[in-house]
Design an enzyme around this catalytic site. Structure first.
Site, short mmCIF file in Angstrom:
data_model
loop_
_atom_site.label_atom_id
_atom_site.label_comp_id
_atom_site.label_asym_id
_atom_site.label_seq_id
_atom_site.Cartn_x
_atom_site.Cartn_y
_atom_site.Cartn_z
CE1 TYR A 167 -9.42 2.78 6.25
CE2 TYR A 167 -8.75 3.99 8.21
CZ TYR A 167 -8.47 3.49 6.95
OH TYR A 167 -7.24 3.71 6.39
CE LYS A 168 -8.43 -0.81 4.29
NZ LYS A 168 -8.78 0.16 3.25
NE ARG A 181 -10.03 -1.56 -3.92
CZ ARG A 181 -9.56 -1.11 -2.76
NH1 ARG A 181 -8.52 -1.70 -2.19
NH2 ARG A 181 -10.12 -0.09 -2.16
CG ASP A 235 -1.00 -2.45 6.06
OD1 ASP A 235 -2.09 -2.78 6.57
OD2 ASP A 235 -0.80 -1.33 5.54
CG PHE A 283 -2.00 1.03 1.13
CD1 PHE A 283 -3.11 0.85 0.33
CD2 PHE A 283 -1.87 2.23 1.81
CE1 PHE A 283 -4.08 1.83 0.22
CE2 PHE A 283 -2.84 3.22 1.71
CZ PHE A 283 -3.94 3.02 0.91
C1 LIG Z 1 -3.24 -1.67 3.36
C2 LIG Z 1 -3.53 -0.28 3.83
N1 LIG Z 1 -2.67 0.34 4.66
C3 LIG Z 1 -2.90 1.60 5.09
C4 LIG Z 1 -4.02 2.29 4.69
C5 LIG Z 1 -4.30 3.71 5.08
O1 LIG Z 1 -3.60 4.22 6.16
P1 LIG Z 1 -4.26 5.36 7.03
O2 LIG Z 1 -5.33 4.72 7.88
O3 LIG Z 1 -3.16 5.97 7.80
O4 LIG Z 1 -4.88 6.36 6.09
C6 LIG Z 1 -4.96 1.67 3.84
C7 LIG Z 1 -6.15 2.42 3.40
O5 LIG Z 1 -6.98 2.00 2.65
C8 LIG Z 1 -4.69 0.36 3.39
O6 LIG Z 1 -5.53 -0.23 2.56
#
Ligand SMILES: Cc1ncc(COP(=O)(O)O)c(C=O)c1O
Length: 404
Positions: free
Chosen positions: A229-230, A378, A204, A134
């Site tokens: 938040y997902k 997606r 991650d 990401f």
């Molecule tokens: C794999 C992944 N890492 C990090 C993030 C985003 O990071 P942050 O919550 O700091 O905006 C996302 C956002 O969609 C993501 O999909």
């Protein structure tokens, strides 16, 4: 085997043991085909109630007394609940707070400092990741490498990155479920190889948490972050979480030495001394209201059970892959996610050269999916809220866009 049709989708919904969970969400528009829960999950009804109560009774009623009546414990309490419900983590190893990017920075910097402090640690001057990771992760790693005079090596894939890992590697970082294709990396295998190479890894798990089964303790994952938040439905900008295996906590120091990561913060004493356990990974005042929302989302995952959620995720994505083959294959759309169920998270990426405009056209038909450069649509399938008919309707609408 289910029939790949709308009646087939209806039959799958009728037999779905998790179907009742959708009623536990506040859905403003029942006509909307929402296939973007992998970006932002829906609003649980319990969150509405919990936030109302927290605002009125805790903020309004307790005022400053709230800090000594439970708020201070929330980052670790919600972390423990999350660890049990979705991470396969025993208590005392998860803290919730800060954004994913900041949590990621903290753990990566802590790991780099630890390696640098080991005998011969200066010889480990490389960070390894892959171009599919990401963007925020790649950028944070780039910044860390620049600040420390290290080299960031971004390989085309996780397998290629692993071929680069060796005596010069201080840190590696990968996503367990790819944000683009939903491909799952074999975390325990990669983690063991990196341990053998003497490198730390920060995982991650933003696209994994709440959608696939995780066993972080058993897999010896060591260090991980993820958003909430997902698939955890914690709300827009919900605080992220950090997992640090218990045996590493004493030897790691995160770089933001805020007062709430200090031992006895209210002594206001001179000098920083890291608190024991996960508390040392905190920095500033916890986002209390947002933590209540994450807690409500985590409770739903605990109620449904992550095994059942993951199973439904595989069933939904498998139905989506087959529907896409049947309806879109003849029209130039192709499945860009792995076809084997066990190698896929809970979204399906469909490739089409006109993906960007197709995503906009789908939105005008009441189907929400998202676009990822250069040619991916997606379809995010959230096991607690997405129905099989939503999958069918979404794929059928895409076919209609391609025909129309
Ligand atoms: C794999 C992944 N890492 C990090 C993030 C985003 O990071 P942050 O919550 O700091 O905006 C996302 C956002 O969609 C993501 O999909």
């Amino acid at each position: 085997l289910a029939e790949i049709s709308r009646p087939g989708a209806e039959a799958l919904d009728a037999a779905d043991p998790l179907a009742g969970f959708r009623a536990r969400f506040d859905i403003a528009d029942e006509q909307l085909v929402y296939l973007d829960g992998n970006s932002l999950g829906m609003l649980p009804r319990s969150t509405l109630a919990r936030l109302g109560e927290a605002v009125r009774e805790e903020w309004g009623g307790r005022l400053i007394r709230g800090w000594s009546e439970g708020w201070m414990e929330l980052p670790l309490l919600v972390g423990d609940e999350l660890g049990a419900a979705a991470l396969g983590a025993a208590t005392g190893q998860v803290a919730v707070g800060d954004s994913t990017s900041v949590c990621f920075y903290k753990l990566c910097a802590a790991a780099l400092d630890e390696v640098a402090g080991e005998p011969g640690g200066f010889e480990r001057d490389e960070i390894v990741s892959d171009v599919e990771n990401f963007p925020t992760d790649r950028y944070v790693l780039e910044g860390l490498a620049a600040a420390r005079g290290m080299k960031l090596r971004l390989a085309p894939s996780v397998a290629d990155a692993m071929a680069l890992a060796g005596p010069r590697t201080a840190l590696a970082s990968f996503s367990h479920v790819s944000y683009r294709t939903a491909e799952v990396v074999e975390l325990p295998v990669v983690a063991a190889e990196l341990r053998a190479a003497g490198a730390r890894c920060v995982w991650d798990l933003s696209h994994s948490v709440g959608s696939v089964e995780l066993a972080l303790d058993e897999w010896e994952a060591e260090l991980a972050v993820g958003c909430s938040y997902k698939y955890l439905n914690g709300g827009p900008g919900a605080p992220a979480w950090m997992y640090v295996a218990r045996e590493l906590q004493g030897s790691l120091r995160q770089p933001i030495w805020g007062w709430l990561g200090r031992r006895d913060p209210f002594l206001m004493a001179p000098g920083y001394e890291a608190a024991d356990g996960m508390r040392r990974f905190l920095s500033g005042t916890p986002p209390v209201l947002a933590l209540h929302a994450v807690r409500a989302g985590v409770a739903l995952v605990a109620d449904a059970g992550i095994a059942g959620i993951a199973q439904k995720g595989r069933a939904l994505t498998s139905f989506c892959v087959e529907a896409a083959d049947r309806l879109l294959g003849p029209l130039g759309g192709s499945v860009a996610s792995p076809r084997e169920d066990s190698r896929r998270g809970a979204h399906v990426a469909l490739a089409h050269p006109r993906a960007r405009t197709l995503v906009d056209r789908l939105a005008t038909r009441g189907v929400i999916v998202d676009f990822r450069e250069p040619d991916l649509l997606r379809f995010g399938l959230s096991p607690l809220t997405t129905r099989f008919v939503d999958v069918w309707d979404g794929v059928a609408a895409l076919r209609d866009c391609l025909l129309g």
